[in-house]
Enzyme design. Structure first.
Site, PDB file in Angstrom:
ATOM      1  N   CYS A 279       0.820  -1.231   0.000  1.00 35.00           N
ATOM      2  CA  CYS A 279       0.000   0.000   0.000  1.00 35.00           C
ATOM      3  C   CYS A 279       0.846   1.271   0.000  1.00 35.00           C
ATOM      4  O   CYS A 279       0.354   2.337  -0.360  1.00 35.00           O
ATOM      5  CB  CYS A 279      -0.946   0.012   1.187  1.00 35.00           C
ATOM      6  SG  CYS A 279      -2.150  -1.306   1.105  1.00 35.00           S
TER       7      CYS A 279
ATOM      8  N   HIS B 137      -3.348   7.455   1.876  1.00 36.21           N
ATOM      9  CA  HIS B 137      -3.740   6.117   1.443  1.00 36.21           C
ATOM     10  C   HIS B 137      -5.133   5.853   1.994  1.00 36.21           C
ATOM     11  O   HIS B 137      -5.412   6.126   3.160  1.00 36.21           O
ATOM     12  CB  HIS B 137      -2.740   5.088   1.972  1.00 36.21           C
ATOM     13  CG  HIS B 137      -3.190   3.674   1.760  1.00 36.21           C
ATOM     14  ND1 HIS B 137      -3.696   3.238   0.562  1.00 36.21           N
ATOM     15  CD2 HIS B 137      -3.226   2.607   2.596  1.00 36.21           C
ATOM     16  CE1 HIS B 137      -4.016   1.962   0.662  1.00 36.21           C
ATOM     17  NE2 HIS B 137      -3.758   1.555   1.895  1.00 36.21           N
TER      18      HIS B 137
ATOM     19  N   ASN C  38     -10.091  -0.017  -0.313  1.00 31.66           N
ATOM     20  CA  ASN C  38      -8.625   0.050  -0.257  1.00 31.66           C
ATOM     21  C   ASN C  38      -8.069  -0.526  -1.561  1.00 31.66           C
ATOM     22  O   ASN C  38      -8.137  -1.737  -1.791  1.00 31.66           O
ATOM     23  CB  ASN C  38      -8.131  -0.750   0.951  1.00 31.66           C
ATOM     24  CG  ASN C  38      -6.617  -0.704   1.115  1.00 31.66           C
ATOM     25  OD1 ASN C  38      -5.898  -0.304   0.206  1.00 31.66           O
ATOM     26  ND2 ASN C  38      -6.145  -1.132   2.270  1.00 31.66           N
TER      27      ASN C  38
HETATM   28  N1  ACO Z   1     -18.533  -7.782   9.371  1.00 31.75           N
HETATM   29  C1  ACO Z   1     -18.945  -7.941  10.645  1.00 31.75           C
HETATM   30  N2  ACO Z   1     -18.091  -8.175  11.669  1.00 31.75           N
HETATM   31  C2  ACO Z   1     -16.780  -8.251  11.363  1.00 31.75           C
HETATM   32  C3  ACO Z   1     -16.301  -8.088  10.054  1.00 31.75           C
HETATM   33  C4  ACO Z   1     -17.236  -7.855   9.031  1.00 31.75           C
HETATM   34  N3  ACO Z   1     -16.888  -7.685   7.737  1.00 31.75           N
HETATM   35  N4  ACO Z   1     -14.952  -8.206  10.080  1.00 31.75           N
HETATM   36  C5  ACO Z   1     -14.600  -8.421  11.353  1.00 31.75           C
HETATM   37  N5  ACO Z   1     -15.698  -8.450  12.140  1.00 31.75           N
HETATM   38  C6  ACO Z   1     -15.780  -8.663  13.582  1.00 31.75           C
HETATM   39  C7  ACO Z   1     -14.565  -9.374  14.145  1.00 31.75           C
HETATM   40  O1  ACO Z   1     -14.679 -10.771  13.995  1.00 31.75           O
HETATM   41  C8  ACO Z   1     -14.613  -8.946  15.588  1.00 31.75           C
HETATM   42  O2  ACO Z   1     -15.542  -9.757  16.282  1.00 31.75           O
HETATM   43  P1  ACO Z   1     -15.197 -10.243  17.777  1.00 31.75           P
HETATM   44  O3  ACO Z   1     -15.126  -8.981  18.589  1.00 31.75           O
HETATM   45  O4  ACO Z   1     -16.378 -11.119  18.091  1.00 31.75           O
HETATM   46  O5  ACO Z   1     -13.894 -10.957  17.702  1.00 31.75           O
HETATM   47  C9  ACO Z   1     -15.192  -7.527  15.530  1.00 31.75           C
HETATM   48  O6  ACO Z   1     -15.807  -7.410  14.235  1.00 31.75           O
HETATM   49  C10 ACO Z   1     -14.136  -6.441  15.680  1.00 31.75           C
HETATM   50  O7  ACO Z   1     -13.030  -6.742  14.838  1.00 31.75           O
HETATM   51  P2  ACO Z   1     -11.760  -5.818  14.757  1.00 31.75           P
HETATM   52  O8  ACO Z   1     -10.777  -6.429  13.801  1.00 31.75           O
HETATM   53  O9  ACO Z   1     -11.280  -5.470  16.134  1.00 31.75           O
HETATM   54  O10 ACO Z   1     -12.422  -4.505  14.109  1.00 31.75           O
HETATM   55  P3  ACO Z   1     -11.775  -3.126  13.855  1.00 31.75           P
HETATM   56  O11 ACO Z   1     -12.554  -2.085  14.476  1.00 31.75           O
HETATM   57  O12 ACO Z   1     -10.275  -3.144  14.128  1.00 31.75           O
HETATM   58  O13 ACO Z   1     -11.932  -2.954  12.260  1.00 31.75           O
HETATM   59  C11 ACO Z   1     -10.612  -3.203  10.258  1.00 31.75           C
HETATM   60  C12 ACO Z   1     -11.369  -3.916  11.386  1.00 31.75           C
HETATM   61  C13 ACO Z   1     -11.619  -2.442   9.430  1.00 31.75           C
HETATM   62  C14 ACO Z   1      -9.920  -4.262   9.420  1.00 31.75           C
HETATM   63  C15 ACO Z   1      -9.565  -2.241  10.858  1.00 31.75           C
HETATM   64  O14 ACO Z   1      -8.840  -2.904  11.858  1.00 31.75           O
HETATM   65  C16 ACO Z   1      -8.583  -1.717   9.820  1.00 31.75           C
HETATM   66  O15 ACO Z   1      -8.928  -0.935   8.960  1.00 31.75           O
HETATM   67  N6  ACO Z   1      -7.286  -2.051   9.933  1.00 31.75           N
HETATM   68  C17 ACO Z   1      -6.240  -1.493   9.123  1.00 31.75           C
HETATM   69  C18 ACO Z   1      -6.289  -1.903   7.694  1.00 31.75           C
HETATM   70  C19 ACO Z   1      -5.156  -1.206   6.952  1.00 31.75           C
HETATM   71  O16 ACO Z   1      -4.963  -0.023   7.077  1.00 31.75           O
HETATM   72  N7  ACO Z   1      -4.352  -1.945   6.223  1.00 31.75           N
HETATM   73  C20 ACO Z   1      -3.146  -1.323   5.672  1.00 31.75           C
HETATM   74  C21 ACO Z   1      -3.140  -1.224   4.266  1.00 31.75           C
HETATM   75  S1  ACO Z   1      -3.558  -2.698   3.433  1.00 31.75           S
HETATM   76  C22 ACO Z   1      -2.170  -3.297   2.558  1.00 31.75           C
HETATM   77  O17 ACO Z   1      -1.041  -2.932   2.759  1.00 31.75           O
HETATM   78  C23 ACO Z   1      -2.420  -4.392   1.580  1.00 31.75           C
END
Ligand code: ACO
Length: 323
Positions: free
Chosen positions: A114, A250, A280
């Protein structure tokens, strides 16, 4: 006098198929509300069967050439940031070169996931400042839909496909931070964090693999490191968040974008946001946002812009430029 790499044209391309969050509700235990609330994403574009990264990149490249009023043979180099090249080799950049009918110069890919476009911009700037090239096309293009595990709700709802391209040209400046063009960059990586975000396949393992991510951990690193790298790049040229006309981040997650802007003390009405429409798109997200931001009338000549990105590696960085 100082040589500067100045933006001469920009363009982008998004595949025709638009996929709203509701399409995932039918297949996964997820909801439009969850995806919007946790990521800011409402829809994304996916490539058609047979459509490849170099196809998207070529269309974005043609749009950038038209915008600059240039021909392909006016370019000295093409640098394509991608983690989803058509083939293991040759570089997708050489396919774009051939598609454009460019028969001189050189073309190669950069892989920093990314953060790829920021790394590619810094490389292009280095080539222009060293005199190796006068005009460089920098492209970010991705087909991340090819890397999705469609049974994994924590990753498959987040990514999209697309491409953006811009053309840099050597121009003389005064050497201070009022010049147009790239003013500074800050690049970083820390391979100790490779397990936070990776693809579990590759040439050496005879597979393509799927994207795997520990989202919460990546989120934590992103919020801390993006503001740091943006400040580091601004510091190098004696500028602060208060001087910034537009952050063009990004586009991974609206909550990361907002937290970074807050840390930089830049209000959200000076941040270009496209994540709701594109998801993304990895290395394509910044050139897409720059192009859309310019088309919307947000970005204008003379504006001070900070781009910042983080991704697999972890690799992260920022580029400061005056449009
Ligand atoms: N729908 C419903 N629930 C979901 C989903 C979904 N699509 N995905 C995850 N959940 C659930 C999880 O299982 C978890 O449930 P639990 O509490 O029972 O275990 C709950 O939602 C919370 O999950 P988290 O992972 O803690 O959610 P968070 O608020 O962190 O959001 C996200 C997740 C959107 C992935 C976030 O962490 C994020 O954006 N991270 C960074 C991504 C990023 O910037 N990547 C870098 C670039 S990508 C690259 O380089 C290729």
């Amino acid at each position: 006098m100082t040589t500067r790499a100045v933006v001469k044209g920009i363009g982008h391309y998004l595949p025709e198929r638009i996929v709203p969050n509701s399409e995932f509700e039918a297949k996964l235990d997820t909801s439009d509300e969850w995806i919007k609330a946790r990521s800011g994403i409402e829809r994304r574009h996916f490539v058609a069967e047979g459509q490849t990264t170099s196809d998207l990149a070529t269309r974005a490249a043609r749009a950038a050439l038209a915008d600059a009023g240039m021909q392909a043979d006016d370019l000295d180099a093409i640098i394509l940031a991608t983690s989803t090249a058509d083939l293991t080799f040759p570089a997708a950049a050489t396919m774009v070169q051939a598609n454009l009918g460019m028969t001189r110069g050189f073309a190669f890919d950069v892989q920093a996931v990314c953060a790829g476009f920021v790394f590619a911009l810094a490389n292009a700037n280095g080539m222009i400042l060293s005199g190796q090239a006068k005009r460089v096309m920098v492209i970010g293009a991705e087909t991340f839909s090819r890397l999705m595990d469609w049974s994994d709700r924590s990753t498959s709802v987040l990514f999209g496909d697309g491409a953006g391209a811009l053309i840099l040209e050597a121009q003389e400046g005064s050497g201070d931070n009022t010049d147009r063009g790239i003013l500074s960059s800050d690049l970083n990586s820390d391979g100790r964090h490779r397990d936070l975000l990776y693809v579990d396949g590759g040439v050496s393992t005879h597979s393509t693999g799927y994207l795997r991510m520990q989202g919460r951990e990546v989120f934590r690193h992103a919020v801390e490191k993006l503001a740091q790298t943006a400040h580091a790049a601004l510091d190098k040229v004696g500028l602060t968040g208060g001087d910034v006309a537009w952050i063009v981040p990004h586009q991974a997650n609206l909550r990361i974008i907002t937290a970074t802007a807050q840390r930089m003390q830049v209000p959200m009405d000076r941040v270009v946001v496209t994540v709701q429409d594109h998801g993304n798109t990895s290395a394509a997200s910044i050139p897409l946002a720059l192009s859309v931001g310019r088309d919307r009338g947000q970005i204008k000549q003379g504006d001070l812009i900070v781009t910042e990105a983080i991704g697999g590696g972890l690799a992260w960085g920022a580029v400061v430029l005056r449009w």
